[in-house]
Scaffold this motif. Structure first.
Motif, short mmCIF file in Angstrom:
data_model
loop_
_atom_site.label_atom_id
_atom_site.label_comp_id
_atom_site.label_asym_id
_atom_site.label_seq_id
_atom_site.Cartn_x
_atom_site.Cartn_y
_atom_site.Cartn_z
N LEU A 85 8.96 19.32 15.91
CA LEU A 85 8.85 19.27 14.22
C LEU A 85 7.78 18.06 13.75
CD1 LEU A 85 12.52 19.61 13.78
CD2 LEU A 85 10.85 21.40 12.94
N GLY A 86 7.48 17.32 14.75
CA GLY A 86 6.70 16.09 14.03
C GLY A 86 7.59 15.07 13.33
N TRP A 87 8.80 15.01 13.70
CA TRP A 87 9.81 14.32 12.90
C TRP A 87 9.73 13.04 12.98
CZ3 TRP A 87 14.10 11.03 13.36
CH2 TRP A 87 15.04 11.09 12.28
N TRP A 88 9.26 12.26 14.02
CA TRP A 88 9.11 10.78 14.23
C TRP A 88 7.96 10.27 13.43
CZ3 TRP A 88 13.27 8.50 15.61
CH2 TRP A 88 14.07 9.00 16.59
N GLU A 89 6.97 11.41 13.01
CA GLU A 89 5.83 10.98 12.21
C GLU A 89 6.37 11.02 10.77
OE1 GLU A 89 5.16 13.31 14.70
OE2 GLU A 89 4.67 11.52 15.85
N LEU A 90 7.09 12.08 10.50
CA LEU A 90 7.57 12.10 9.21
C LEU A 90 8.59 10.96 8.64
CD1 LEU A 90 9.06 15.86 9.00
CD2 LEU A 90 7.39 14.68 7.74
N LEU A 91 9.43 10.36 9.78
CA LEU A 91 10.28 9.44 9.47
C LEU A 91 9.67 8.31 8.72
CD1 LEU A 91 13.35 8.59 9.54
CD2 LEU A 91 12.78 7.95 12.06
N ALA A 92 8.32 7.88 9.02
CA ALA A 92 7.75 6.98 8.24
C ALA A 92 7.57 7.03 6.77
CB ALA A 92 6.45 6.67 9.11
N HIS A 93 7.71 8.18 6.54
CA HIS A 93 7.55 8.53 4.92
C HIS A 93 9.06 8.84 4.18
CE1 HIS A 93 3.63 9.07 5.93
NE2 HIS A 93 3.48 9.76 6.77
N LEU A 94 9.99 8.25 4.62
CA LEU A 94 11.40 8.27 4.23
C LEU A 94 11.20 8.18 2.73
CD1 LEU A 94 13.95 8.71 5.37
CD2 LEU A 94 14.47 6.25 5.67
N ASP A 95 10.27 7.20 2.28
CA ASP A 95 10.44 7.20 0.59
C ASP A 95 9.59 8.15 -0.15
OD1 ASP A 95 11.75 4.62 0.90
OD2 ASP A 95 9.82 3.47 1.47
#
Lengths: 383, 322
Positions: free
Chosen positions: B31-41
């Motif tokens: 899911l590419g989740w770890w990359e997404l996580l950096a965009h929590l805001d």
């Protein structure tokens, strides 16, 4: 800067600006608002106090936001109305007493009523001059509304209505009643119903107030004996009454919860002095029920503002509001033994009315069992 | 709002498929989740980030997602990247006092241990002793066997304090969504069963007593769904205390939905032949992390009674979510 601190400039397009402006205005509230915050267990007194307050709020313009200009409003959406009543609840107005129909009936009138009539009737309601009742239920048609038997027969440039309505809220105080009557064959069920605006001062109308278990007399039985109604007083179309009824019920179940729950929050806040550590868990539990109402009814408000009502999903909001009514009032009851013993003073009398009312809300506006059945059938698709 | 709802539903479908077809770590990677996580805001990406927890709950998946999410607010004070650190959760055991727990397998990662008052410390998982706890519900839990008070602080108290508050709020909402996913799945099992199981010559789902039980369970889930997603949409505008409301509602309603579903499933629901027990146990375990429904309800009541303000205010209408 928090959302609340953003500068209020355009009340018509920004609900927060509207709320801030209204709040500012209420820093020096009219006498009528102070009078409406007093505990008035006598329902007729409460009606007079609320009507006087609503007149002032109409004249100052605050209650006209959220209604279309062609209907006598100032424009805006249901979100303005949500902020209007929320603000009043925080200023200790105890409820909507009699003006509930602004959020149950009036949206359908504005959407589907005869425009000339509505442009007069809505300002008259907003200013507390001419109030409304809803003539849906009958002695033999409660949950099964489509089986109603009040008939409207065409003739003489209009219709003659005959029949009997019951649980007609606020009929005693109302000028107008939205009557759902059968214009089709007895077998036509929901397809043969029409919604009429009936002047309760007409010859042939008889209103008998029903005294309720909590001491109020807001409900009534209304009989119609050859009551003439002009065909210009149809809401929606001939035989299109079911659509009107569903519009009204979608508000009663889906958005009304927002308005009501603001007052429940205030009841919690106003009752805090009675609380103690041993009731904190119960208080917190009531907050959870209220939060569920906040978020589901907020979605309902937005859906209506976007002209995309919730449909059967409104059943959840209705059930959750009833849960919140019960938990808030259970907390108050458990804190104050005076409520159990009975009426000692106006404040206690009001609280006791609220408590008892919270035990019947699961019947009004579609019983809890009907909401559960709607969910079982339409959401869960059970056999 | 309608567009948002569609986007949320789409994310959820994709995430469910990923968790149903592979193990949790692989699902996060795909899911590419770890990359997404950096965009929590980013409010556009937030629903996708959190959808993973709901999917993990319904598919009984396990991953390092929760620990990674909890660690995220601290990372700006370090040189670590999203996914390399998992935050441990502090809980209080009745008999053993403070216990540090990690959800998911920490394997080659670092662990963040935040000690209120003394800052946060980061240690390699390999350098501490971890005790695996056999929690039902296919939820791998590890307790950290270390005297955390002797560890030097990696992030000073001032920085940790800000991150701590944010971490708690986002963690509570993530756990709440995982509870929701599990409760919804338990209900789904019961609804299917009610449509198939026959007694007295008809499906038991035709009996009103059963229908209403299930409708109440669905109402429990809808209340939680609406409240958790509302919190997500509000993001940084979330009123103080609302994360506790969401988590308490999750514990209370999640458990209730599982119990109602169990009643409909009958005896078979109380066996290991169906997944209900896993879903139910996962809900219980998650209720126990970052504040139980019971403790949070009491705290919410106390804070309203003594502070006079409720977490529902500023109200939804007065917040910039429209």
């Amino acid at each position: 800067m928090s959302a609340l601190e953003k500068v209020a400039t355009d009340p018509l397009h920004d609900v927060r600006a509207y709320a801030a402006g209204f709040e500012h205005w209420l820093a020096a509230p009219p006498d009528s608002l102070r009078a409406a915050t007093a505990p008035l267990p006598n329902y007729a007194d409460r009606v007079s106090a609320m009507a006087a307050m609503m007149r002032d709020l109409h004249d100052a313009g605050w209650s006209r936001y959220g209604w279309p200009e062609e209907s006598g409003g100032l424009g805006g959406t249901i979100l303005h109305r949500g902020a209007f009543w929320e603000t009043l609840s925080r200023h200790h107005v105890p409820g909507m007493a009699l003006f509930e129909h602004l959020e149950i009936l009036a949206p359908a009138l504005v959407a589907m009523g005869p425009p000339d009539f509505v442009s007069q009737a809505l300002p008259a309601l907003l200013s507390g001059q001419e109030l409304w009742a809803q003539g849906f239920s009958e002695p033999d048609a409660g949950s099964d509304l489509a089986s109603l038997r009040t008939v409207a027969v065409a003739g003489d440039g209009g219709f003659k209505i005959n029949g009997r309505k019951i649980w007609t809220s606020w009929a005693r105080y109302a000028t107008w009643c939205l009557v759902l009557a059968r214009t089709g064959t007895p077998e036509s069920r929901h397809r043969g119903l029409t919604a009429f605006i009936v002047d309760l001062r007409s010859p042939g109308v008889e209103v008998r107030a029903i005294e309720q278990a909590n001491g109020t007399d807001e409900l009534a039985e209304v009989t119609f004996d050859d009551v003439h109604v002009s065909d210009a007083r149809i809401v929606g179309h001939l035989d299109g009454g079911w659509k009107v009824a569903m519009h009204i019920l979608s508000h009663e179940r889906g958005t009304f919860a927002w308005f009501r729950h603001c007052f429940l929050y205030q009841q919690l806040t106003d009752g805090l002095e009675h609380g103690g550590a041993d009731s904190d868990a119960q208080l917190g539990d009531a907050l959870l029920d209220l939060a569920a109402v906040t978020t589901t009814s907020h979605a309902g408000l937005h859906a209506h503002a976007a002209d995309d009502p919730l449909g059967p999903k409104a059943a959840f909001t209705k059930l959750l509001l009833c849960e919140a009514e019960r938990s808030v009032n259970s907390w108050r009851y458990d804190l104050d033994a005076d409520l159990a013993i009975g009426v000692q003073d106006d404040e206690t009398a009001m609280r006791r009315q609220e408590y008892l009312f919270s035990r019947i809300v699961t019947v009004y506006g579609g019983s809890q069992q009907m909401q559960l059945e709607t969910i079982a059938k339409q959401t869960l698709r059970l056999p | 709002m309608t567009a948002d709802l569609h986007a949320e539903a789409e994310f959820l479908d994709v995430a469910r498929t990923a968790f149903a077809s592979s193990d949790g770590e692989e699902a996060l990677r795909s899911l590419g989740w770890w990359e997404l996580l950096a965009h929590l805001d980013d409010p556009e990406l937030r629903p996708a980030i959190y959808a993973v927890f709901r999917a993990q709950g319904s598919e009984l998946g396990s991953s390092a997602a929760l620990g990674g999410l909890l660690a995220q607010p601290y990372l700006e004070h370090t040189d670590r990247v999203a996914g390399s650190v998992m935050s441990a959760i502090r809980r209080r055991s009745k008999t053993r006092g403070v216990v540090w727990v990690v959800v998911g397998d920490p394997a080659d990662r670092e662990l963040l241990i935040d000690r209120p008052g003394a800052g946060a410390t980061i240690v390699a998982a390999a350098d501490v002793s971890l005790r695996r706890i056999d929690v039902p519900g296919r939820l791998p839990l590890h307790e950290i066997q270390i005297d955390v008070d002797v560890l030097p602080s990696t992030i000073d108290e001032a920085c940790a304090a800000t991150a701590r508050e944010r971490s708690l709020a986002i963690g509570r909402i993530a756990i709440s969504l995982e509870i929701l996913g599990a409760a919804e799945k338990a209900l789904e099992l019961a609804v299917d069963y009610a449509g198939q199981r026959e007694q007295f010559g008809q499906a038991i789902g035709e009996f009103q007593a059963v229908r209403h039980l299930l409708a109440w369970a669905q109402t429990d889930c809808v209340a939680l769904d609406s409240t958790a997603l509302h919190a997500l949409r509000l993001g940084d505008d979330l009123p103080v205390g609302f994360d506790a409301v969401v988590k308490a509602l999750a514990g209370r309603n999640g458990r209730r939905a599982c119990e109602r579903s169990l009643q409909v499933l009958g005896g078979i629901g109380f066996t290991t032949e169906l997944d209900h027990h896993h879903l139910h146990s996962r809900v219980l375990a998650l209720d126990g992390l970052l504040g139980t429904a019971a403790s949070l309800s009491r705290e919410l009541g106390l804070s309203l009674r003594t502070g006079g303000r409720h977490p529902g205010f500023p109200s939804a209408l007065l917040l910039a979510d429209g």
